[in-house]
Design a protein around this motif. Structure first.
Motif, short mmCIF file in Angstrom:
data_model
loop_
_atom_site.label_atom_id
_atom_site.label_comp_id
_atom_site.label_asym_id
_atom_site.label_seq_id
_atom_site.Cartn_x
_atom_site.Cartn_y
_atom_site.Cartn_z
N UNK A 188 0.84 -1.19 0.00
CA UNK A 188 0.00 0.00 0.00
C UNK A 188 0.88 1.25 0.00
N UNK A 189 0.42 2.30 -0.71
CA UNK A 189 1.19 3.53 -0.86
C UNK A 189 0.28 4.75 -0.77
N UNK A 190 0.78 5.83 -0.16
CA UNK A 190 0.10 7.12 -0.20
C UNK A 190 0.32 7.75 -1.58
N UNK A 191 -0.76 8.31 -2.14
CA UNK A 191 -0.70 8.98 -3.44
C UNK A 191 -0.63 10.50 -3.26
N UNK A 192 -0.17 11.23 -4.26
CA UNK A 192 -0.08 12.69 -4.13
C UNK A 192 -1.41 13.39 -3.89
N UNK A 193 -2.52 12.76 -4.24
CA UNK A 193 -3.82 13.40 -4.00
C UNK A 193 -4.38 13.07 -2.62
N UNK A 194 -3.59 12.38 -1.77
CA UNK A 194 -4.02 12.10 -0.40
C UNK A 194 -4.76 10.80 -0.24
N UNK A 195 -5.01 10.07 -1.34
CA UNK A 195 -5.64 8.76 -1.26
C UNK A 195 -4.56 7.69 -1.06
N UNK A 196 -4.99 6.44 -0.88
CA UNK A 196 -4.08 5.33 -0.65
C UNK A 196 -4.36 4.23 -1.66
N UNK A 197 -3.33 3.79 -2.36
CA UNK A 197 -3.45 2.69 -3.32
C UNK A 197 -3.01 1.40 -2.66
N UNK A 198 -3.81 0.34 -2.84
CA UNK A 198 -3.51 -0.99 -2.31
C UNK A 198 -3.55 -1.99 -3.45
N UNK A 199 -2.55 -2.87 -3.51
CA UNK A 199 -2.48 -3.85 -4.60
C UNK A 199 -1.97 -5.18 -4.06
N UNK A 200 -2.15 -6.22 -4.89
CA UNK A 200 -1.59 -7.53 -4.57
C UNK A 200 -2.46 -8.36 -3.65
N UNK A 201 -2.00 -9.54 -3.36
CA UNK A 201 -2.55 -10.54 -2.44
C UNK A 201 -2.40 -11.90 -3.09
N UNK A 202 -1.85 -12.83 -2.34
CA UNK A 202 -1.46 -14.13 -2.89
C UNK A 202 -1.86 -15.23 -1.92
N UNK A 203 -3.18 -15.50 -1.78
CA UNK A 203 -3.63 -16.50 -0.82
C UNK A 203 -3.16 -17.90 -1.22
N UNK A 204 -2.95 -18.72 -0.22
CA UNK A 204 -2.53 -20.08 -0.48
C UNK A 204 -3.69 -20.90 -1.05
N UNK A 205 -4.91 -20.60 -0.57
CA UNK A 205 -6.11 -21.30 -1.04
C UNK A 205 -7.23 -20.29 -1.27
#
Length: 643
Positions: free
Chosen positions: A502-519
């Motif tokens: 997750x990262x803070x963006x210049x417009x003050x929002x937060x971007x979240x990516x990814x996820x690799x569940x085992x099942x």
């Protein structure tokens, strides 16, 4: 009471009508109504103003990647790096990817990567380039899948006058005639020679390489540390160059790291190869230092073993690696959470890490002097055996020198996890961890993101290892460092566990990516699917209806110790100014994120801000400049450089 009864009666009528129209039973129809009511609630202005809102970004199918690493560039774009993305078939075909995503326009573009950067390390350099080091040289093989005995070969050179290249495919022969071939090239430096005459001493140089038996089956298993001959050498070279084999087994083989390094330039959007690191690394931590160098620590080496010390530094002015093995001998598990304190080259290790390494070694938090190598433990951490896959970060302005540790779990595939939040005040004369509030449930893989209103967003994670048992928690909070209180936020729609960032963006929002569940199911019978959707969280401060303040202009560069005037038409309500460093993240490890408070004075046309003079508070690099009003609403950021 009559109003409630009337409302329930209306809902019941809607349910019955829906059931008749849809030709389904009442329970599914009731569920439909509940979902409709939930959507109406979370999209209401009142709810958003209190809890914020999550939006799901559907990336075009041709541009989807398994986001393992994320970096905010000084262009405002986000670089999502997959490499092979934990897919061995993509590793085999060299289908290695990264994605450039523009959160302002929603546009995205695939950029091939030159090597498998899966599970390497990354940070942002002072000039805005992304440094990426390490990655995957070989995928793991689990117990039962290993057909050919293999292990580490220590290749030695006793000739002080001649370095040698031992190419991939070189054959090593045991005293009993078993033959093993090396997996990759080895550059053997010359032996070290000291003294003269009778006092001459020669110390053989040594490098490790992974070797595999040429024949399958148990007959190639060798538990001895034998001396191996190297095929193809001259008689003279055979006296000086040989191998010392570690046990050759059919046991599980761990991932192996690479020593490759690259930079990504946000201006040209091109990858450029650097000189190799001194050590191969898989799961390393790269921490930027106040002098501009990058401390590079830990990881699995080229034979799949956890590096014991062998740290190094990258100098971005010369694009070279500095071997620090003689001083920095401290052992860490992989992806250790390391931060530079306000004392130059004094690091703090919170105990957070991402996994590989024995349970009883390298798990104690402490201060680490990277000039002398001295390590001083820090007491007070609760549940110290549940720090794997925990999150750590500075909270509030970095001048406060306060760190937080959040969640975590037991070593390896342990089902045990922690709801613990502990604080560490580095300004205390006798620093020790102190208890904070608990999360709503025990959580592995929490993402931590500093926000410009001085709070920290804590989001996602799972109860069990890699979300086993369908235990992703769909929870988010903000942590207020002024009160040490947690405040619940809107629930993320997408569950995220391992390989999320997750990262803070210049417009003050937060971007979240990814996820690799085992099942993908509660009974752990369906193999997991990597989550390729992006989510963006809009915090409550952007949902209140209050117009956000604006920055009319900002200089491209803000020098430490300088005072700069920032024009704004909203000077009357501006309360504070913040620099937020553009950050990178992988495996819930974010070593370059920090928030810097700027001294501020109001003028008739704007504010004057003063950048702290200490490089340990404001390390060189790109930052987002925010102005924040008296309601906690931030401006859109201007990206500036601190040289």
């Amino acid at each position: 009471m009559r109003a409630k009864t009337r409302r329930y009666r209306q809902i019941a009528l809607v349910v019955v009508a829906a059931a008749v129209l849809l030709g389904v039973n009442v329970p599914p129809a009731f569920s439909y109504v509940q979902e409709w009511q939930h959507e109406r609630l979370i999209n209401s202005p009142e709810y958003k103003a209190q809890y914020g809102h999550w939006d799901t970004i559907e990336v075009p199918p041709d541009n989807r990647v398994n986001a393992i690493h994320a970096v905010l560039l000084n262009s405002g774009k986000v670089l999502l790096i997959a490499g092979s993305g934990n897919k061995e078939d993509m590793f085999a075909t060299r289908a290695l990817k990264s994605l450039l995503y523009d959160p302002t326009t929603g546009q995205s573009r695939m950029i091939p990567v030159p090597d498998d950067m899966f599970c390497g390390g990354q940070t942002v350099l002072p000039d805005g380039r992304v440094l990426f080091a390490g990655g995957t040289q070989r995928y793991e093989k689990l117990d039962g899948a290993v057909t050919n005995a293999a292990g580490a070969m220590r290749v030695k050179n006793e000739n002080p006058n001649a370095p040698r290249l031992i190419p991939a495919g070189t054959e090593f022969v045991s005293p009993t005639g078993q033959k093993y071939k090396s997996e990759y090239d080895v550059n053997l430096p010359p032996a070290a020679k000291t003294g003269v005459g009778r006092r001459t001493q020669v110390t053989a140089s040594e490098e490790k390489v992974f070797v595999e038996s040429e024949t399958a089956g148990p007959q190639a298993v060798n538990g001895n540390r034998d001396k191996y001959t190297v095929t193809g050498l001259s008689a003279a070279d055979s006296k000086n160059i040989y191998g010392i084999g570690e046990p050759m087994t059919l046991d599980k083989q761990d991932y192996q790291g690479t020593n490759k390094a690259y930079t990504f330039d946000p201006r040209t959007e091109v990858w450029t190869e650097l000189p190799d690191m001194n050590q191969p690394r898989w799961y390393p931590t790269l921490t930027p230092l106040s002098d501009g160098n990058v401390l590079t620590v830990a990881g699995l080496d080229g034979v799949g073993q956890v590096l014991n010390g062998l740290s190094e530094e990258f100098n971005p002015r010369t694009n070279t690696w500095i071997d620090r093995r003689e001083v920095l001998k401290q052992y860490f598990p992989t992806y250790p959470a390391l931060f530079e304190t306000e004392i130059p080259r004094r690091m703090v290790y919170t105990g957070s890490n991402a996994g590989y390494g024995p349970a009883q070694e390298g798990r104690v938090p402490g201060f680490w002097d990277i000039d002398t190598g001295a390590f001083t433990p820090i007491p007070g951490l609760r549940e110290p055996d549940l720090m794997e896959t925990s999150g750590s970060a500075f909270i509030g302005p970095v001048q406060d020198q306060r760190l937080v540790v959040v969640g975590g779990g037991g070593v390896g595939e342990s089902p045990v996890s922690s709801a613990r939040i502990d604080f560490l005040d580095l300004k205390n004369p006798n620093p020790s961890f102190t208890p904070g509030p608990n999360l709503a449930q025990p959580t592995r893989y929490p993402n931590l993101v500093n926000l410009p209103d001085d709070t920290t967003l804590i989001t996602n994670g799972s109860l069990d290892y890699r979300g086993k048992g369908a235990t992703n928690n769909h929870l988010a909070y903000t942590l207020d460092p002024a009160t040490n209180e947690l405040r619940p936020m809107a629930d993320p729609r997408i569950g995220r566990d391992y390989h999320t960032e997750a990262l803070l963006l210049p417009d003050g929002r937060v971007l979240v990516a990814g996820s690799d569940p085992l099942f993908d199911d509660e009974k752990n019978t369906i193999p997991g699917t990597f989550e390729q959707r992006i989510e963006i969280f809009t915090p409550p401060y952007l949902q209140s209806g209050t117009p956000r303040p604006t920055i009319s202009s900002a200089p491209g560069t803000m020098t430490r110790g300088s005072t700069v005037t920032i024009p704004t038409p909203d000077v009357g309500r501006i309360q504070k100014a913040r620099l937020m460093r553009t950050a990178s993240a992988t495996h819930v490890t974010t070593s370059d994120m920090r928030e810097v408070a700027l001294d501020m004075q109001k003028t008739p046309d704007g504010v004057t801000v003063t950048v702290p003079p200490q490089a340990t508070i404001v390390p060189p690099g790109p930052y987002m400049l925010f102005l924040v009003d008296d309601q906690g609403v931030p401006s859109e950021a201007k990206i500036v450089d601190v040289p």
